[in-house]
Enzyme design. Sequence first.
Site, PDB file in Angstrom:
ATOM      1  N   ASP A   1     -67.948  38.464 -75.006  1.00 18.53           N
ATOM      2  CA  ASP A   1     -67.872  39.637 -76.624  1.00 18.53           C
ATOM      3  C   ASP A   1     -67.007  39.631 -77.240  1.00 18.53           C
ATOM      4  OD1 ASP A   1     -70.487  38.993 -77.215  1.00 18.53           O
ATOM      5  OD2 ASP A   1     -71.763  40.531 -76.495  1.00 18.53           O
TER       6      ASP A   1
ATOM      7  N   ASP B   1     -82.578  45.010 -70.204  1.00 17.41           N
ATOM      8  CA  ASP B   1     -82.930  43.857 -69.071  1.00 17.41           C
ATOM      9  C   ASP B   1     -84.271  44.510 -69.004  1.00 17.41           C
ATOM     10  OD1 ASP B   1     -81.654  46.329 -68.298  1.00 17.41           O
ATOM     11  OD2 ASP B   1     -79.767  44.921 -67.698  1.00 17.41           O
TER      12      ASP B   1
END
Length: 734
Positions: A145, A449
Amino acid sequence: METEIVENDKYEPLFESRIAKGRLVYRLFSASIFVGIVCVWIYRVIHIPEGGEYGRMGWMGMYGAELWFGIYWIFTQAQRWSPVFRHPFGQTLLKRYGKALPRVDVFVCTADPATEPPIMVVNTVLSAMAYDYPPEKLSVYLSDDAGSELTFYALMEASNFSKHWIPYCKKFNIEPRSPSAYFSSNLDVSSGTDFSHVKKVYEDMKNRIEMACQLGRIPKDEYHKHTGLFSKWDSSSSPKNHAAILKIVIDGREEEGNKDSEGHSLPTLVYMAREKRPHHFHNFKAGALNALIRVSSEISNAPIILTLDCDMYSNDSGSVQDAICFFMDEEKSRNIAFVQFPQSFQNTSKNDLYGGCLRVAYDVEFHGLDGFGGPWYIGTGCFHRREALYGREFSEAARNELKSDPPRRTRKNVHEFEESLQALVSCTYEENTQWGDEIGMRYGCVVEDVLTGLAILCKGWKSVYFRPARKAFLGVTATTLDQMLVQQKRWSEGDFQILFSKYSPVRHGLGKFKIGLILSYLPYCLWPPNCFPVLCYSIIPSLYLFKGVPLFPQVSSVWFLPFAYIVVATLAYSCAEFLWTDGTLLGWWNEQRMWLYKRSSAYLFAFLDTMLKLVGCSNSTFVISAKVSDEDVCVRYEQEMMEFGSDSPMFTILSSVAMLNVFCFVGAVKKMVTERLVFENLGLQIVVCGVLVLMNLPIYNGMLLRKDKGRMPSTVTYKAIVVALSACTCFTFL
Ligand SMILES: *[C@@H]1O[C@H](CO)[C@@H](O)[C@H](O)[C@H]1NC(C)=O
Ligand SMILES: *[C@@H]1O[C@H](CO)[C@@H](O)[C@H](O)[C@H]1NC(C)=O
């Protein structure tokens, strides 16, 4: 997929589930504690003090706290009600599906080369590439990222090294397969010259990568060796502003002819940095994982996806086979969407000073969630069924088989192919789509998550928790108190937000989940509000002790018994549970201390933040926890010396409460000696206050005695003393 079940073979399961023994005994024990709790509640109601506003207020505070603790305790019992333990049969899997194993994609996410050093990232990647699994069925994807050329360079280096490393691993069947972990734990072995050769190649690679990281750029000669490869990076690229970059570093397909040094195929290896622009919100790790889901669907499209954090190397080359067993059983696998492994840590100190191992959660509680069919997805070390991740509903009718054909590539030329994939990871791709909402990882929560796992379970799927005897994935844990509290704040805040989200286990899960499962989730979701009863309990009894006002029954009264029973029984049980999970006695004590610290600081801030967000005053932020620390911080951690060092508001709260306790304790003891105050009335209060003082010893030490850099900053000490003194004085004169 062609199945190769031999016709006359009797059905042999690929995994079994065992329910824990001794449940009846446990339930009886638990019932006895419940009786004790009810007695305490009754005592509080019928003994509310008559006169004196203050006595009454303290009493009500204690009553509220005990009410909360009791109810919360009931939820934690759900987690222990019927734990399940799983055992996969890898050998049966190989016998039955040897040639027809499903393909597996491994996703590794990294976000910052400064806090997540590229050499650590490539060690994780290499450990995944070296799985004991057919290489043509394995693909490893790295999402970067930061779009850092350092990480990319490290990956290029790692791809070259893998040509030596993978054959070496397989030839000598070595473990663990993260080179760094392997070389640091094995001085020399039977493999002799091979060992020293591979070690040298690794050291050279490591030096080059670390050199590049120190310089902050790729060395000139390396740069020219791979001309063209780095052309995507120009002077205007930055972590927050760069074009999409996609590079198939190793194309594992047969016809590409990428072979290791022994002539065997290699797993596919892909580097991806999604496009980042300052004005486009990127949804952190969830956004990266969604980009990987799309890209991988065009390259390998494996039906099984393993997600890993970049610091979590694989410590067991057989884990993929183990996990696949849960997806391939003909009778029991149809509704299993994901298989979660516990998160384990390599660099915790002997007695786990900051309770970072989460032993009880992973060794006890998650088995309980599994018993009700719904362990959480915790972001790393988890194998997913791709279709469930896509948001598909579970249906009894569908065959839910693991389709294994890789997609056909329409474009022959690999560069054209890579270019075409970049469109999938542009910042605008997800606009006006269901990505992040109904498809893929769900957005809008700091624990994306957990949210995604719940969303999958809400669609009718089940999940499985598998804790192998040998730890499968090893990461690094926080090694300073500040890091730990910040991490806890994020987790607890996220889990709390889940309660208010679209997939709230309480609202959305009713009717979909078993009641036991909902109750088992609640202790995690309700972490933040715990701060109030804990603060009550650590402040009120001490202040009242200081003033000599009793809040607990006399030692000779019958009402003393339920209090004593609950305290002794729950502490003894928690200690036994901790020792059963291979903890040490000191480790248990440390965990109790962290229990207190997390609740009185991190959870308080998490609660306040969540409330601010609910009324729209604050935005979510995502702090990456550092994976490296200074040398001397590490040394102090090894010596189990608590690390303060920074001027954090969390420390101010902790030390103020700690100071308050010690003032009250000393004051009370002094009074008792000089005025011969009756001990009997205040017995329990002295114990509570004394235990708090004992727990806070590292804080007093850090404030008053230590001289090293990790001591409590003096500004915090002064603030704490002022707060504690004024609280005591005000309270005395009120
Ligand atoms: C990692 O694997 C090795 C064997 O390869 C084993 O000896 C070690 O105990 C494992 N580590 C943990 C923490 O379980
Ligand atoms: C964890 O341990 C490794 C060495 O095993 C060390 O390099 C690293 O800095 C440690 N991580 C933290 C956060 O201290």
